[in-house]
Motif scaffolding. Structure first.
Motif, PDB file in Angstrom:
ATOM      1  N   THR A   1      -5.307 -16.553  -0.758  1.00  0.00           N
ATOM      2  CA  THR A   1      -4.014 -16.814  -0.135  1.00  0.00           C
ATOM      3  C   THR A   1      -2.962 -16.898  -1.232  1.00  0.00           C
ATOM      4  O   THR A   1      -3.151 -17.621  -2.227  1.00  0.00           O
ATOM      5  N   LEU A   2      -1.864 -16.167  -1.059  1.00  0.00           N
ATOM      6  CA  LEU A   2      -0.822 -16.082  -2.076  1.00  0.00           C
ATOM      7  C   LEU A   2       0.491 -16.626  -1.528  1.00  0.00           C
ATOM      8  O   LEU A   2       0.794 -16.481  -0.343  1.00  0.00           O
ATOM      9  N   PHE A   3       1.285 -17.207  -2.423  1.00  0.00           N
ATOM     10  CA  PHE A   3       2.590 -17.752  -2.041  1.00  0.00           C
ATOM     11  C   PHE A   3       3.721 -17.145  -2.869  1.00  0.00           C
ATOM     12  O   PHE A   3       4.878 -17.514  -2.698  1.00  0.00           O
ATOM     13  N   GLU A   4       3.376 -16.202  -3.757  1.00  0.00           N
ATOM     14  CA  GLU A   4       4.369 -15.515  -4.574  1.00  0.00           C
ATOM     15  C   GLU A   4       4.176 -14.008  -4.441  1.00  0.00           C
ATOM     16  O   GLU A   4       3.054 -13.509  -4.593  1.00  0.00           O
ATOM     17  N   LYS A   5       5.266 -13.277  -4.168  1.00  0.00           N
ATOM     18  CA  LYS A   5       5.170 -11.827  -4.004  1.00  0.00           C
ATOM     19  C   LYS A   5       4.670 -11.146  -5.274  1.00  0.00           C
ATOM     20  O   LYS A   5       3.999 -10.111  -5.200  1.00  0.00           O
ATOM     21  N   ASN A   6       4.995 -11.706  -6.416  1.00  0.00           N
ATOM     22  CA  ASN A   6       4.611 -11.072  -7.679  1.00  0.00           C
ATOM     23  C   ASN A   6       3.097 -11.064  -7.895  1.00  0.00           C
ATOM     24  O   ASN A   6       2.602 -10.321  -8.745  1.00  0.00           O
ATOM     25  N   ASP A   7       2.373 -11.887  -7.148  1.00  0.00           N
ATOM     26  CA  ASP A   7       0.921 -11.947  -7.321  1.00  0.00           C
ATOM     27  C   ASP A   7       0.176 -10.946  -6.439  1.00  0.00           C
ATOM     28  O   ASP A   7      -1.046 -10.787  -6.587  1.00  0.00           O
ATOM     29  N   VAL A   8       0.891 -10.287  -5.524  1.00  0.00           N
ATOM     30  CA  VAL A   8       0.223  -9.449  -4.524  1.00  0.00           C
ATOM     31  C   VAL A   8      -0.406  -8.212  -5.155  1.00  0.00           C
ATOM     32  O   VAL A   8      -1.549  -7.852  -4.852  1.00  0.00           O
ATOM     33  N   LYS A   9       0.320  -7.556  -6.012  1.00  0.00           N
ATOM     34  CA  LYS A   9      -0.159  -6.290  -6.590  1.00  0.00           C
ATOM     35  C   LYS A   9      -1.506  -6.462  -7.280  1.00  0.00           C
ATOM     36  O   LYS A   9      -2.448  -5.693  -7.053  1.00  0.00           O
ATOM     37  N   ASN A  10      -1.625  -7.479  -8.132  1.00  0.00           N
ATOM     38  CA  ASN A  10      -2.879  -7.716  -8.854  1.00  0.00           C
ATOM     39  C   ASN A  10      -4.000  -8.104  -7.893  1.00  0.00           C
ATOM     40  O   ASN A  10      -5.146  -7.663  -8.040  1.00  0.00           O
ATOM     41  N   ALA A  11      -3.673  -8.914  -6.874  1.00  0.00           N
ATOM     42  CA  ALA A  11      -4.694  -9.347  -5.918  1.00  0.00           C
ATOM     43  C   ALA A  11      -5.213  -8.167  -5.100  1.00  0.00           C
ATOM     44  O   ALA A  11      -6.411  -8.081  -4.808  1.00  0.00           O
ATOM     45  N   ILE A  12      -4.321  -7.237  -4.707  1.00  0.00           N
ATOM     46  CA  ILE A  12      -4.759  -6.048  -3.976  1.00  0.00           C
ATOM     47  C   ILE A  12      -5.695  -5.218  -4.839  1.00  0.00           C
ATOM     48  O   ILE A  12      -6.729  -4.705  -4.370  1.00  0.00           O
TER      49      ILE A  12
END
Length: 511
Positions: free
Chosen positions: A182-193
């Motif tokens: 679960t992410l709360f910052e948009k900047n973390d999405v790319k790496n998590a994907i």
């Protein structure tokens, strides 16, 4: 002023923004669908009362947005319960295109997130993105949907065939989506994907080994190149469109290694599996830097009956078209004079720099379409320019698709309910006595009958059931017969009397 005296009932009847009602689940009982239980409180009922507590100035568009959010949410709930495993197809939007056609930029523009980009194929599994408007803070809940099992042959792979279009991937019938992070910052999405895709591409490993923060010792290698299992993103935040769609791997025509040519068919079959579903709205990306006739994804859509009528085309990279080039081809496409699609075409422009923010990219896009030739020769198509207008159109298309197919979905679910009810009615009533004593007695009876069979003196007549010894003798005779039929055959050529040789030899002589 005459309308102010209208009753609330009449208002609800005449104004489509106030009421959108459809019951998907009968209130008489919960029901079982193959692998899951459908809760009785899950209903596609969405009522917006005429006397809402919301301020009147929000107007009918507020209720329209509430209706769209509710409809999309209910379809998402049904899909995540695994209802499609019971062969009930739900409406969806799928983004398809050849590799490097601007598909990733389109996904970023619609969802307002950053996705992994690469010079080659970067989307190696389907990605389900669910967007919803929310008053709360921005949040992204990421799951991995394990719908297929990887079963390669002895050579470590398996070519796609008519019986197994996805090669070594076999539908498992599971409906549990595993929480990834679960992410709360948009900047973390790319790496998590990126890590979630890597988890999907290593089906033999525990997905939790790839979760950011827990993956320090995890190797950044993948066992397979493509997977039909999906990464699911549930994104909520203020101002997001109520939209749900799939990003499919880009169609490829070449592979890095000669031994991987089967991947071309595997990806194509995966795209066909989604596009061929009659409730699927297809978004086809076509770059304006290439001739539209070269698109392999467009060929797939043309070859599937009825797919063109469900397709909306998106022309990408308009800023890379040279001023010296003619826009005649694209004008004919926008005018629906060639390469016609059922829902027409949109044109979007994205900044290729992944570091540029979504707000800046949208501002640049708006300025771009105020320039020539977009505000001159192509001005008549101005309503089809820009990501914001595309989002509105997609939401409306999905809304119509959901409302149009609900009667069919309800009918199919009712059939499942009746079928399962009939099957349950054939079962005996539950025991009213001591359950433990009944089970013990049944187990003892079974043990006694098995022992009698092994002893060869079961109490049943020979006509009804043969003792174990007779069964064993039959097996032995069958085995001897099989051995005799598989004895070796000697082929030879001889100049002697073949008849005499044949009579004196146990071997069969073939000439």
């Amino acid at each position: 002023m005459a309308s102010t005296g209208r009753s609330s009932a009449a208002k609800e009847e005449m104004d489509p923004f106030f009421t959108c009602e459809c019951d998907l689940v009968s209130e008489r009982r919960p029901f079982l669908l193959t692998h899951f239980v459908f809760p009785a409180n899950l209903s596609l009922r969405h009522n917006v009362p005429a006397h809402s507590n919301q301020p009147i100035e929000k107007g009918p568009f507020h209720y329209y947005a509430m209706e769209m959010k509710s409809l999309v949410q209910k379809i998402q709930d049904l899909r995540h319960l695994g209802i499609e495993d019971s062969k009930i197809v739900l409406p969806k939007i799928c983004v398809v295109g050849d590799q490097s056609t601007g598909k990733s930029s389109l996904i970023e523009g619609i969802s307002e997130i950053k996705v992994p980009r690469d010079t080659g194929t970067c989307t190696r599994c389907p990605m389900e993105i669910n967007l919803s408007d929310s008053d709360g803070p921005w949040q992204c809940v990421m799951h991995i949907a394990q719908r297929y099992t990887y079963l390669p042959n002895s050579r470590g792979t398996q070519l796609p065939s008519k019986a197994k279009p996805l090669g070594p991937w076999v539908a498992s019938g599971g409906n549990e989506d595993e929480h990834f992070t679960t992410l709360f910052e948009k900047n973390d999405v790319k790496n998590a994907i990126w890590w979630a895709q890597l988890a999907v591409l290593n089906p033999q490993m525990d997905t939790q080994e790839f979760v950011p923060g827990k993956n320090q010792n995890t190797q950044k290698t993948s066992r397979v190149k493509f997977s039909p299992n999906a990464v699911r993103l549930d994104i909520s935040g203020t101002g997001l469109p109520n939209l749900s769609f799939y990003d499919l791997p880009g169609v490829i025509s070449q592979t890095e290694q000669d031994g991987e040519k089967y991947l071309v068919r595997l990806v194509e079959n995966l795209v066909k599996d989604y596009v061929s579903q009659k409730h699927c709205i297809v978004i086809l990306t076509l770059p304006m830097t290439d001739d539209a006739t070269n698109s392999s994804a467009a060929r797939i859509i043309r070859d599937i009956e009825g797919a063109k009528e469900r397709t909306l085309g998106v022309l990408t990279k308009p800023d890379r078209v040279s001023n010296a080039e003619s826009f005649d081809q694209w004008l004919e496409i926008l005018d629906r004079k060639k390469f016609t699609l059922g829902h027409g075409y949109f044109v979007i422009k994205n900044n290729p720099n992944p570091l540029v923010s979504h707000a800046q990219a949208r501002m640049e896009e708006e300025i771009f379409f105020t320039q020539s030739p977009w505000n001159e020769e192509l001005a008549t198509h101005g309503n089809s320019f820009g990501t914001a207008k595309l989002q509105i159109s997609l939401s409306e298309l999905l809304r119509k698709q959901i409302l149009g197919c609900l009667p069919s979905i309800i009918g199919q679910i009712d059939e499942k309910v009746d079928s399962i009810d009939n099957e349950l009615s054939t079962l005996p009533n539950p025991p009213t006595e001591d359950v433990q004593r009944i089970l013990w007695g049944k187990t003892s009876d079974l043990e006694r009958k098995i022992q009698e069979v092994f002893d060869g003196n079961s109490g049943v007549s020979p006509a009804a059931k043969k003792p174990l010894q007779e069964e064993w003798n039959k097996v032995v005779m069958d085995f001897q017969l099989a051995l005799s039929k598989t004895r070796p055959v000697l082929e030879m050529t001889a100049s002697t009397d073949e008849q005499d040789l044949a009579e004196d030899s146990d071997c069969e002589i073939l000439m």
